[in-house]
Design a protein around this motif. Structure first.
Motif, PDB file in Angstrom:
ATOM      1  N   LEU A  20       0.834  -1.190   0.000  1.00  0.00           N
ATOM      2  CA  LEU A  20       0.000   0.000   0.000  1.00  0.00           C
ATOM      3  C   LEU A  20       0.872   1.245   0.000  1.00  0.00           C
ATOM      4  O   LEU A  20       1.948   1.254   0.595  1.00  0.00           O
ATOM      5  CB  LEU A  20      -0.913   0.025   1.224  1.00  0.00           C
ATOM      6  N   SER A  21       0.381   2.272  -0.662  1.00  0.00           N
ATOM      7  CA  SER A  21       1.055   3.565  -0.672  1.00  0.00           C
ATOM      8  C   SER A  21       0.083   4.641  -0.223  1.00  0.00           C
ATOM      9  O   SER A  21      -1.130   4.534  -0.450  1.00  0.00           O
ATOM     10  CB  SER A  21       1.563   3.905  -2.076  1.00  0.00           C
ATOM     11  N   CYS A  22       0.623   5.662   0.393  1.00  0.00           N
ATOM     12  CA  CYS A  22      -0.188   6.809   0.796  1.00  0.00           C
ATOM     13  C   CYS A  22       0.623   8.072   0.529  1.00  0.00           C
ATOM     14  O   CYS A  22       1.661   8.293   1.163  1.00  0.00           O
ATOM     15  CB  CYS A  22      -0.568   6.725   2.263  1.00  0.00           C
ATOM     16  N   ALA A  23       0.141   8.859  -0.414  1.00  0.00           N
ATOM     17  CA  ALA A  23       0.835  10.085  -0.789  1.00  0.00           C
ATOM     18  C   ALA A  23       0.171  11.289  -0.138  1.00  0.00           C
ATOM     19  O   ALA A  23      -1.054  11.461  -0.241  1.00  0.00           O
ATOM     20  CB  ALA A  23       0.826  10.241  -2.304  1.00  0.00           C
ATOM     21  N   ALA A  24       0.986  12.083   0.515  1.00  0.00           N
ATOM     22  CA  ALA A  24       0.487  13.297   1.160  1.00  0.00           C
ATOM     23  C   ALA A  24       0.810  14.507   0.298  1.00  0.00           C
ATOM     24  O   ALA A  24       1.873  14.575  -0.321  1.00  0.00           O
ATOM     25  CB  ALA A  24       1.113  13.460   2.541  1.00  0.00           C
ATOM     26  N   ALA A  91      -9.860  -5.725   5.137  1.00  0.00           N
ATOM     27  CA  ALA A  91     -10.336  -4.480   5.751  1.00  0.00           C
ATOM     28  C   ALA A  91     -10.128  -3.332   4.773  1.00  0.00           C
ATOM     29  O   ALA A  91      -9.439  -3.480   3.755  1.00  0.00           O
ATOM     30  CB  ALA A  91      -9.575  -4.194   7.046  1.00  0.00           C
ATOM     31  N   VAL A  92     -10.715  -2.203   5.113  1.00  0.00           N
ATOM     32  CA  VAL A  92     -10.352  -0.954   4.453  1.00  0.00           C
ATOM     33  C   VAL A  92      -9.170  -0.378   5.234  1.00  0.00           C
ATOM     34  O   VAL A  92      -9.245  -0.249   6.463  1.00  0.00           O
ATOM     35  CB  VAL A  92     -11.520   0.042   4.431  1.00  0.00           C
ATOM     36  N   TYR A  93      -8.113  -0.075   4.527  1.00  0.00           N
ATOM     37  CA  TYR A  93      -6.904   0.445   5.138  1.00  0.00           C
ATOM     38  C   TYR A  93      -6.832   1.959   4.911  1.00  0.00           C
ATOM     39  O   TYR A  93      -6.940   2.435   3.773  1.00  0.00           O
ATOM     40  CB  TYR A  93      -5.668  -0.246   4.558  1.00  0.00           C
ATOM     41  N   TYR A  94      -6.638   2.669   6.006  1.00  0.00           N
ATOM     42  CA  TYR A  94      -6.568   4.128   5.975  1.00  0.00           C
ATOM     43  C   TYR A  94      -5.185   4.585   6.428  1.00  0.00           C
ATOM     44  O   TYR A  94      -4.609   4.018   7.359  1.00  0.00           O
ATOM     45  CB  TYR A  94      -7.587   4.744   6.933  1.00  0.00           C
ATOM     46  N   CYS A  95      -4.676   5.611   5.782  1.00  0.00           N
ATOM     47  CA  CYS A  95      -3.457   6.205   6.317  1.00  0.00           C
ATOM     48  C   CYS A  95      -3.802   7.532   6.988  1.00  0.00           C
ATOM     49  O   CYS A  95      -4.839   8.136   6.707  1.00  0.00           O
ATOM     50  CB  CYS A  95      -2.395   6.396   5.247  1.00  0.00           C
ATOM     51  N   ASN A  96      -2.934   7.937   7.892  1.00  0.00           N
ATOM     52  CA  ASN A  96      -3.101   9.242   8.512  1.00  0.00           C
ATOM     53  C   ASN A  96      -1.759   9.909   8.684  1.00  0.00           C
ATOM     54  O   ASN A  96      -0.704   9.296   8.528  1.00  0.00           O
ATOM     55  CB  ASN A  96      -3.865   9.151   9.835  1.00  0.00           C
ATOM     56  N   ILE A  97      -1.817  11.196   8.944  1.00  0.00           N
ATOM     57  CA  ILE A  97      -0.628  11.983   9.202  1.00  0.00           C
ATOM     58  C   ILE A  97      -0.922  12.915  10.376  1.00  0.00           C
ATOM     59  O   ILE A  97      -2.014  13.474  10.473  1.00  0.00           O
ATOM     60  CB  ILE A  97      -0.183  12.781   7.954  1.00  0.00           C
ATOM     61  N   VAL A  98       0.056  13.009  11.258  1.00  0.00           N
ATOM     62  CA  VAL A  98      -0.031  13.956  12.372  1.00  0.00           C
ATOM     63  C   VAL A  98       1.065  14.989  12.139  1.00  0.00           C
ATOM     64  O   VAL A  98       2.258  14.662  12.173  1.00  0.00           O
ATOM     65  CB  VAL A  98       0.165  13.263  13.730  1.00  0.00           C
ATOM     66  N   ILE A  99       0.663  16.209  11.866  1.00  0.00           N
ATOM     67  CA  ILE A  99       1.603  17.250  11.517  1.00  0.00           C
ATOM     68  C   ILE A  99       1.159  18.572  12.149  1.00  0.00           C
ATOM     69  O   ILE A  99      -0.008  18.957  12.022  1.00  0.00           O
ATOM     70  CB  ILE A  99       1.741  17.366   9.982  1.00  0.00           C
ATOM     71  N   ARG A 100       2.069  19.191  12.858  1.00  0.00           N
ATOM     72  CA  ARG A 100       1.809  20.457  13.549  1.00  0.00           C
ATOM     73  C   ARG A 100       0.555  20.355  14.418  1.00  0.00           C
ATOM     74  O   ARG A 100      -0.288  21.256  14.439  1.00  0.00           O
ATOM     75  CB  ARG A 100       1.689  21.598  12.536  1.00  0.00           C
ATOM     76  N   GLY A 101       0.418  19.262  15.105  1.00  0.00           N
ATOM     77  CA  GLY A 101      -0.684  19.054  16.037  1.00  0.00           C
ATOM     78  C   GLY A 101      -2.013  18.725  15.395  1.00  0.00           C
ATOM     79  O   GLY A 101      -3.026  18.609  16.087  1.00  0.00           O
ATOM     80  N   MET A 102      -2.032  18.551  14.085  1.00  0.00           N
ATOM     81  CA  MET A 102      -3.270  18.245  13.369  1.00  0.00           C
ATOM     82  C   MET A 102      -3.226  16.821  12.824  1.00  0.00           C
ATOM     83  O   MET A 102      -2.181  16.322  12.437  1.00  0.00           O
ATOM     84  CB  MET A 102      -3.471  19.225  12.213  1.00  0.00           C
ATOM     85  N   LEU A 103      -4.403  16.202  12.804  1.00  0.00           N
ATOM     86  CA  LEU A 103      -4.530  14.831  12.305  1.00  0.00           C
ATOM     87  C   LEU A 103      -5.380  14.851  11.036  1.00  0.00           C
ATOM     88  O   LEU A 103      -6.475  15.405  11.025  1.00  0.00           O
ATOM     89  CB  LEU A 103      -5.200  13.954  13.364  1.00  0.00           C
ATOM     90  N   TYR A 104      -4.865  14.215   9.996  1.00  0.00           N
ATOM     91  CA  TYR A 104      -5.589  14.104   8.740  1.00  0.00           C
ATOM     92  C   TYR A 104      -5.683  12.646   8.342  1.00  0.00           C
ATOM     93  O   TYR A 104      -4.776  11.855   8.619  1.00  0.00           O
ATOM     94  CB  TYR A 104      -4.870  14.887   7.629  1.00  0.00           C
ATOM     95  N   TRP A 105      -6.787  12.320   7.636  1.00  0.00           N
ATOM     96  CA  TRP A 105      -7.026  10.949   7.201  1.00  0.00           C
ATOM     97  C   TRP A 105      -7.222  10.887   5.694  1.00  0.00           C
ATOM     98  O   TRP A 105      -7.759  11.812   5.083  1.00  0.00           O
ATOM     99  CB  TRP A 105      -8.295  10.395   7.839  1.00  0.00           C
ATOM    100  N   GLY A 106      -6.808   9.763   5.125  1.00  0.00           N
ATOM    101  CA  GLY A 106      -7.158   9.475   3.753  1.00  0.00           C
ATOM    102  C   GLY A 106      -8.525   8.814   3.690  1.00  0.00           C
ATOM    103  O   GLY A 106      -9.150   8.550   4.728  1.00  0.00           O
ATOM    104  N   LYS A 107      -8.977   8.501   2.483  1.00  0.00           N
ATOM    105  CA  LYS A 107     -10.305   7.915   2.309  1.00  0.00           C
ATOM    106  C   LYS A 107     -10.296   6.401   2.334  1.00  0.00           C
ATOM    107  O   LYS A 107     -11.352   5.775   2.369  1.00  0.00           O
ATOM    108  CB  LYS A 107     -10.925   8.423   1.011  1.00  0.00           C
ATOM    109  N   GLY A 108      -9.114   5.809   2.303  1.00  0.00           N
ATOM    110  CA  GLY A 108      -9.007   4.370   2.457  1.00  0.00           C
ATOM    111  C   GLY A 108      -8.873   3.606   1.157  1.00  0.00           C
ATOM    112  O   GLY A 108      -9.266   4.076   0.084  1.00  0.00           O
TER     113      GLY A 108
END
Length: 115
Positions: A20-24, A91-108
């Motif tokens: 799996l890959s997750c591009a930010a 399952a549905v696999y989701y990636c996330n990123i925690v950056i500068r105190g914020m959490l973001y999610w991909g759509k899976g």
């Protein structure tokens, strides 16, 4: 703002592998951690693996020795190499990123392990 796009999911037989890959994209700079979660049908979302800026990583007990998380900061991308897949990894696999105190999610992206 930060956007995440996962890819690489699909149908695989038990014992097989997927990557799996997750591009930010967006405002990506400084230190940040990225991770993978998954949610199986009828179950709560659970952590699979995470990786920090200094390449420290953590894994769920259920995937240790089978999954490997890595990142390429030049591409702002995190990967999840999944080997020896089992039906219970479906399952549905989701990636996330925690950056500068914020959490973001991909759509899976959906991973189905079945013969």
């Amino acid at each position: 703002q930060v956007q995440l796009v996962e890819s690489g999911g699909g149908l695989v037989q038990p014992g097989g592998s997927l990557r799996l890959s997750c591009a930010a994209s967006g405002s990506i700079f400084g230190l940040y951690a990225m991770g993978w979660y998954r949610q199986a049908p009828g179950k709560q979302r659970e952590s699979v693996a995470s990786i920090t800026s200094d390449l420290g990583s953590n894994y769920a007990d259920s995937v240790k020795g089978r999954f490997t998380i890595s990142r390429d900061d030049a591409k702002n991308t995190v990967y999840l190499q999944m080997n020896s897949l089992k039906p219970e990894d479906t399952a549905v696999y989701y990636c996330n990123i925690v950056i500068r105190g914020m959490l973001y999610w991909g759509k899976g992206t959906l991973v189905t392990v079945s013969s």
